[in-house]
Write a protein that holds these residues in place. Sequence first.
Motif, mmCIF file in Angstrom:
data_model
loop_
_atom_site.group_PDB
_atom_site.id
_atom_site.type_symbol
_atom_site.label_atom_id
_atom_site.label_comp_id
_atom_site.label_asym_id
_atom_site.label_seq_id
_atom_site.Cartn_x
_atom_site.Cartn_y
_atom_site.Cartn_z
ATOM 1 N N PRO A 258 0.950 -1.177 0.167
ATOM 2 C CA PRO A 258 0.140 -0.056 -0.107
ATOM 3 C C PRO A 258 0.918 1.295 -0.043
ATOM 4 C CG PRO A 258 -0.379 -1.297 1.990
ATOM 5 C CD PRO A 258 0.468 -2.040 0.995
ATOM 6 N N ALA A 259 0.388 2.231 -0.700
ATOM 7 C CA ALA A 259 1.069 3.192 -1.050
ATOM 8 C C ALA A 259 1.044 4.545 -0.160
ATOM 9 C CB ALA A 259 0.614 3.756 -2.589
ATOM 10 N N THR A 260 1.726 5.627 -0.741
ATOM 11 C CA THR A 260 1.683 6.969 -0.098
ATOM 12 C C THR A 260 0.418 7.558 0.253
ATOM 13 O OG1 THR A 260 1.679 7.976 -2.259
ATOM 14 C CG2 THR A 260 3.565 7.756 -1.336
ATOM 15 N N SER A 261 0.390 8.406 1.188
ATOM 16 C CA SER A 261 -0.669 9.149 1.793
ATOM 17 C C SER A 261 -1.248 10.395 0.713
ATOM 18 C CB SER A 261 -0.785 9.408 3.135
ATOM 19 O OG SER A 261 0.453 10.131 3.318
ATOM 20 N N ASP A 262 -2.125 10.810 1.048
ATOM 21 C CA ASP A 262 -2.720 11.717 0.020
ATOM 22 C C ASP A 262 -2.235 13.091 1.042
ATOM 23 O OD1 ASP A 262 -5.448 12.901 -1.584
ATOM 24 O OD2 ASP A 262 -3.647 13.948 -1.433
ATOM 25 N N PRO A 270 -4.497 5.725 2.742
ATOM 26 C CA PRO A 270 -3.614 5.540 1.502
ATOM 27 C C PRO A 270 -4.858 5.782 0.343
ATOM 28 C CG PRO A 270 -3.349 3.934 2.786
ATOM 29 C CD PRO A 270 -4.280 4.744 3.856
ATOM 30 N N HIS A 272 -6.826 4.634 -2.753
ATOM 31 C CA HIS A 272 -7.148 3.200 -3.537
ATOM 32 C C HIS A 272 -8.203 3.703 -4.626
ATOM 33 C CE1 HIS A 272 -8.513 -1.184 -3.764
ATOM 34 N NE2 HIS A 272 -8.337 -0.553 -4.746
ATOM 35 N N SER A 321 2.486 4.102 -7.702
ATOM 36 C CA SER A 321 2.691 3.473 -6.248
ATOM 37 C C SER A 321 1.501 3.402 -5.538
ATOM 38 C CB SER A 321 3.722 4.416 -5.669
ATOM 39 O OG SER A 321 3.248 5.700 -5.417
ATOM 40 N N ILE A 322 0.276 3.465 -5.976
ATOM 41 C CA ILE A 322 -0.911 3.527 -5.321
ATOM 42 C C ILE A 322 -1.827 2.264 -6.032
ATOM 43 C CG2 ILE A 322 -1.250 5.734 -4.785
ATOM 44 C CD1 ILE A 322 -3.233 6.102 -7.081
ATOM 45 N N GLU A 508 -1.889 11.036 -8.512
ATOM 46 C CA GLU A 508 -2.402 10.579 -6.906
ATOM 47 C C GLU A 508 -1.056 9.616 -6.480
ATOM 48 O OE1 GLU A 508 -5.059 11.712 -5.237
ATOM 49 O OE2 GLU A 508 -5.188 12.934 -7.126
ATOM 50 N N ALA A 509 -0.295 9.125 -7.140
ATOM 51 C CA ALA A 509 0.773 8.284 -6.658
ATOM 52 C C ALA A 509 1.819 9.287 -6.408
ATOM 53 C CB ALA A 509 1.210 7.457 -7.790
#
Length: 511
Positions: A258-262, A270, A272, A321-322, A508-509
Motif C-alpha cells: 500500500p502506497a503513499t498518503s494523500d 492511503p 485506493h 505507487s497506489i 495521485e501516486a
Amino acid sequence: MQFETTWKDISDVAADAAIGILAAPAGDEALVSAAWRNRTAGLAAELADSGELSAKHQSTVLIHRPQSMAAAKLVLATCDFGDESGHGRIAEAAGAAWRRLRTTKVESVAVQAPTSRSAEEAVGEVIEGIAAADYEPDQYKTKDRSESKLKRVIVCLAGHEQSAARVAAVEDGRRTSAAIARGRTVARELANEPGNLLPPRVLAERATAAAGKAGLECEVLDQGQLERLGAGALLGVAQGSSEPPVMIVIRYRPDGGPATSDATRGSSEPVHLGLVGKAVSFDTGGISIKPSPDMHLMKYDMAGGAAMIGAMVALADLKPSIPVTAIVPSVENMPGGSAQRPGDVVTGLSGTTVEVLNTDAEGRLILADAITYAKGLGCNRLVDAATLTGAIVVALGHSYTGVFGNDSGWMERVLESAARAGERMWAMPPTTEYKQQLKSPIADLANIGTRWGGACSAAAFLTHFADGTPFVHLDIAGTAWLEKTLPHAPVGPSGVGVATLVRLALREATN
Ligand code: BES
Ligand code: MN
Ligand code: ZN
C-alpha cells in the motif's frame, strides 16, 4: 509501434517520412521559421505565402523530396494553441499530419517537436497524437482495408535543452505516452465491436486476456455470484437478455504494498483509486425501447468500461505507487419476454430500493451496484466513465465530457488531469439540487428525474450510491464516439477517458 527520441535535427534522421509541426505565430512573425526555410530550400515559406499552408490549426501541406532532408516526404502541420489549456493541440496537429501519410506505406516517421512547449510534453503529445491518428475502425472489411505500415515514430528534439534532468523527463514522458497510446487503442478496439460480437461474456474474455497480457489480476463475477451478492439493480437490467451479465474486476497493486498518503487532502488514509466503467454491450432501451434511427450506435454504450480496461493496461506498464481497481459491470439491455417492466422495484447491492420508471435509464442502475461493490473492495476515491445520457450531448455537444462530483477537491484533481491529458472536459453543477427529482412514492429512489437537466439528475442518482466517498462522474455520451472523421481521427470510437485516468492515477501516486 515503437517510439523513440533523438536530439538530432530532423533533416539528418533516416526515416521514410518527416513531419514538422509549426506553431501558429502569435503576432506578425512568420509561420515558417528560418530552420524550416533552410530544410526545404525556401519551399515551405513559398507555400505559406501562397496560402497553401495557413496559420489555421491543423492546416497541412505535403512536400515531396524536400531538398536538404533525409526523408522522401515531408508534411508540415500548423498547431494553434488558441485559448484552450494548451495540452492536446500538438497531438491534434501531429495526428492531422499523420492522417495525410498513413496509407502511403510509410514505415518510419520522424517528427520535429515545436520548441514552444517543453520537450517532454511535446514528445508525449506527438506519440499520443500519431498513435491515435493511426487507428482505423475497419477491422471487419474483408477487402480494401485502409492499412497503415507504421512501425517507428522518432521524435526529434533539436533546439530543446539536453541536460541529464531533461533527458530523464523526456524518457519518462515517452514511456507514459506510449502506454496511454496502447491503452487507448485497447479501449477503441473494444468500443468498436458490434453488439453481436461483444456480449458481456465476450467482453469479460477480452478483459481477462488484456489483463493477463499486462500482468494484472482479472476476476469475473458471473450471474450466480451477482445473485448471491444481491446486485439486484444490475440483474434487473440484464434479465431481458439471453446474454448473462458479468462484473469484471481488474486489480493493479504496487509492488511495495500500500502506497503513499494523500498529503494535500490532509488525511493519512492511503489512496485506493476505483475506476468504474459502464459497459452495456448493447442498449436497445429495453421495454422503454429507443427509436430505430441511430440505435445501432448503442453498441458503444460500453465505452466507459472499455476506457477503464484500457487505462488498466496502461497503468500495468507505468506502475504507479497506489493501488488501482477497475470495476466494469456489463449487461445487454434488451426487451425480452423476461425483461424488467417500467414500474418494477429492484433492490441494489447497497440495499437501496429503486423504482425503474424507464428501462432505458439502465446505465445508472448497473453503475449503482458497481459503485457499491467498488466501495466494498476498499476503493476510497472513485471515478466512473459512462455513456450515460443523451442530455449531456444536448448540453455540451461532442466536444466536452461533462464532469460531475460530490467533492470539489477530487473533482479539481480529475479536471486538472484531463487538462494535462489533452482531453476536453468541463465541470457541471453540484448534484444536490437535482436529487429532489428522484423521489419515488413507492421506493427509496426513482431511476429518472423530470424532463430537464437529465445529465444532472443521472449524476445525482449515482452520487447517492457513492455516499460519502469522493466521487467523480464522467458523462462521455457525447465524446466517446466521433460522428464524422476529423483531421486527426476517423469516425468511430475516440478512446476518451484513458489518458485522463492514467494521468490521474500517476498524479495521485506522486502526492
Ligand atoms: N446509453 C444511453 C445514453 C446515450 C444517448 C449514450 C446517446 C450515447 C448517445 C442511456 O442508457 C440512455 O438511454 N439514457 C436515457 C435516459 C433517460 C431515459 C432518462 C436518455 O438519455 O435518453
Ligand atoms: Mn439507455
Ligand atoms: Zn445506455
